[in-house]
Write a protein that holds these residues in place. Structure first.
Motif, PDB file in Angstrom:
ATOM      1  N   GLU A  10      48.966  60.720  75.145  1.00 21.26           N
ATOM      2  CA  GLU A  10      49.171  61.448  73.889  1.00 21.26           C
ATOM      3  C   GLU A  10      49.918  60.582  72.879  1.00 21.26           C
ATOM      4  OE1 GLU A  10      49.608  62.988  76.885  1.00 21.26           O
ATOM      5  OE2 GLU A  10      47.957  64.425  76.744  1.00 21.26           O
ATOM      6  N   ILE A  11      50.910  59.841  73.351  1.00 17.66           N
ATOM      7  CA  ILE A  11      51.650  58.938  72.464  1.00 17.66           C
ATOM      8  C   ILE A  11      50.708  57.875  71.907  1.00 17.66           C
ATOM      9  CG2 ILE A  11      53.484  57.190  72.345  1.00 17.66           C
ATOM     10  CD1 ILE A  11      54.527  60.072  72.547  1.00 17.66           C
ATOM     11  N   LEU A  12      49.823  57.367  72.743  1.00 15.47           N
ATOM     12  CA  LEU A  12      48.845  56.377  72.297  1.00 15.47           C
ATOM     13  C   LEU A  12      47.944  56.971  71.216  1.00 15.47           C
ATOM     14  CD1 LEU A  12      48.040  53.455  72.875  1.00 15.47           C
ATOM     15  CD2 LEU A  12      46.453  54.310  74.580  1.00 15.47           C
ATOM     16  N   PHE A  13      47.546  58.233  71.381  1.00 16.22           N
ATOM     17  CA  PHE A  13      46.694  58.881  70.378  1.00 16.22           C
ATOM     18  C   PHE A  13      47.469  59.114  69.078  1.00 16.22           C
ATOM     19  CE2 PHE A  13      44.235  62.336  68.414  1.00 16.22           C
ATOM     20  CZ  PHE A  13      42.984  61.755  68.430  1.00 16.22           C
ATOM     21  N   TYR A  14      48.744  59.512  69.178  1.00 18.67           N
ATOM     22  CA  TYR A  14      49.560  59.695  67.964  1.00 18.67           C
ATOM     23  C   TYR A  14      49.688  58.373  67.209  1.00 18.67           C
ATOM     24  CZ  TYR A  14      51.100  63.936  70.459  1.00 18.67           C
ATOM     25  OH  TYR A  14      51.164  65.107  71.158  1.00 18.67           O
ATOM     26  N   ALA A  15      49.915  57.296  67.954  1.00 19.51           N
ATOM     27  CA  ALA A  15      50.029  55.975  67.333  1.00 19.51           C
ATOM     28  C   ALA A  15      48.712  55.580  66.677  1.00 19.51           C
ATOM     29  CB  ALA A  15      50.444  54.938  68.371  1.00 19.51           C
ATOM     30  N   PHE A  16      47.605  55.892  67.340  1.00 22.40           N
ATOM     31  CA  PHE A  16      46.279  55.629  66.788  1.00 22.40           C
ATOM     32  C   PHE A  16      46.111  56.350  65.452  1.00 22.40           C
ATOM     33  CE2 PHE A  16      42.167  57.784  66.343  1.00 22.40           C
ATOM     34  CZ  PHE A  16      41.335  56.700  66.099  1.00 22.40           C
ATOM     35  N   ARG A  17      46.455  57.639  65.422  1.00 15.63           N
ATOM     36  CA  ARG A  17      46.319  58.402  64.175  1.00 15.63           C
ATOM     37  C   ARG A  17      47.196  57.833  63.070  1.00 15.63           C
ATOM     38  NH1 ARG A  17      45.745  64.819  65.267  1.00 15.63           N
ATOM     39  NH2 ARG A  17      43.474  64.810  65.154  1.00 15.63           N
ATOM     40  N   TYR A  18      48.388  57.389  63.428  1.00 15.52           N
ATOM     41  CA  TYR A  18      49.288  56.768  62.450  1.00 15.52           C
ATOM     42  C   TYR A  18      48.659  55.490  61.901  1.00 15.52           C
ATOM     43  CZ  TYR A  18      53.102  53.999  60.567  1.00 15.52           C
ATOM     44  OH  TYR A  18      53.876  53.206  59.747  1.00 15.52           O
ATOM     45  N   ALA A  19      48.075  54.690  62.773  1.00 12.51           N
ATOM     46  CA  ALA A  19      47.552  53.379  62.386  1.00 12.51           C
ATOM     47  C   ALA A  19      46.254  53.466  61.586  1.00 12.51           C
ATOM     48  CB  ALA A  19      47.332  52.519  63.628  1.00 12.51           C
ATOM     49  N   LEU A  20      45.476  54.506  61.806  1.00 20.62           N
ATOM     50  CA  LEU A  20      44.184  54.637  61.123  1.00 20.62           C
ATOM     51  C   LEU A  20      44.410  54.729  59.615  1.00 20.62           C
ATOM     52  CD1 LEU A  20      41.149  54.834  61.613  1.00 20.62           C
ATOM     53  CD2 LEU A  20      41.401  57.307  61.819  1.00 20.62           C
ATOM     54  N   GLY A  21      43.924  53.754  58.899  1.00 22.43           N
ATOM     55  CA  GLY A  21      44.070  53.704  57.452  1.00 22.43           C
ATOM     56  C   GLY A  21      45.228  52.847  56.973  1.00 22.43           C
ATOM     57  N   ARG A  22      46.052  52.349  57.877  1.00 24.98           N
ATOM     58  CA  ARG A  22      47.183  51.490  57.495  1.00 24.98           C
ATOM     59  C   ARG A  22      46.700  50.073  57.204  1.00 24.98           C
ATOM     60  NH1 ARG A  22      51.187  54.926  56.432  1.00 24.98           N
ATOM     61  NH2 ARG A  22      51.489  56.357  58.140  1.00 24.98           N
ATOM     62  N   MET A  23      47.363  49.446  56.271  1.00 22.09           N
ATOM     63  CA  MET A  23      47.073  48.056  55.942  1.00 22.09           C
ATOM     64  C   MET A  23      48.231  47.199  56.462  1.00 22.09           C
ATOM     65  SD  MET A  23      45.368  48.417  52.162  1.00 22.09           S
ATOM     66  CE  MET A  23      46.395  49.753  51.572  1.00 22.09           C
ATOM     67  N   SER A  24      48.265  47.039  57.787  1.00 24.42           N
ATOM     68  CA  SER A  24      49.328  46.276  58.443  1.00 24.42           C
ATOM     69  C   SER A  24      48.796  45.758  59.769  1.00 24.42           C
ATOM     70  CB  SER A  24      50.554  47.171  58.666  1.00 24.42           C
ATOM     71  OG  SER A  24      50.275  48.149  59.655  1.00 24.42           O
ATOM     72  N   TYR A  25      49.702  45.276  60.600  1.00 30.54           N
ATOM     73  CA  TYR A  25      49.312  44.828  61.934  1.00 30.54           C
ATOM     74  C   TYR A  25      49.186  45.993  62.914  1.00 30.54           C
ATOM     75  CZ  TYR A  25      50.140  40.058  60.413  1.00 30.54           C
ATOM     76  OH  TYR A  25      50.074  38.857  59.760  1.00 30.54           O
ATOM     77  N   ALA A  26      49.622  47.173  62.518  1.00 26.70           N
ATOM     78  CA  ALA A  26      49.591  48.331  63.409  1.00 26.70           C
ATOM     79  C   ALA A  26      48.184  48.627  63.945  1.00 26.70           C
ATOM     80  CB  ALA A  26      50.177  49.561  62.722  1.00 26.70           C
ATOM     81  N   PRO A  27      47.143  48.650  63.116  1.00 25.88           N
ATOM     82  CA  PRO A  27      45.820  48.947  63.660  1.00 25.88           C
ATOM     83  C   PRO A  27      45.390  48.006  64.772  1.00 25.88           C
ATOM     84  CG  PRO A  27      45.772  49.169  61.292  1.00 25.88           C
ATOM     85  CD  PRO A  27      47.108  48.564  61.643  1.00 25.88           C
ATOM     86  N   SER A  28      45.588  46.720  64.573  1.00 23.52           N
ATOM     87  CA  SER A  28      45.198  45.744  65.585  1.00 23.52           C
ATOM     88  C   SER A  28      45.964  45.964  66.884  1.00 23.52           C
ATOM     89  CB  SER A  28      45.450  44.332  65.049  1.00 23.52           C
ATOM     90  OG  SER A  28      45.167  43.379  66.036  1.00 23.52           O
TER      91      SER A  28
END
Length: 83
Positions: A10-28
């Protein structure tokens, strides 16, 4: 990646939702971690990731869109392998 850490799916999915649309290293970072844990994710989990990427209206920059759509293709391929 540090293999000693255990992350709840669930934490991985929350992080995924946070990263989707971000312009940073988070998505990668998130995409790499999901791939590293793909064997521990259910088919339903993978379908949820695919649905979120498909429904996204703002991927960030064009290169981010390319990455997210490539990730979606990776997940779709994983579902085919599981059949």
């Amino acid at each position: 990646m540090d293999k000693k850490l255990k992350v709840n799916k669930e934490i991985l999915f929350y992080a995924f939702r946070y990263a989707l649309g971000r312009m940073s290293y988070a998505p990668s970072t998130i995409m790499d971690n999901i791939k590293a844990n793909i064997n521990d994710l259910s088919t339903g989990d993978i379908q949820a990731y695919i649905r979120e990427v498909a429904e996204c209206e703002n991927y960030g920059m064009e290169m981010d869109k390319t990455s997210w759509l490539g990730f979606k293709a990776y997940l779709e391929n994983e579902l085919k392998i599981r059949q």
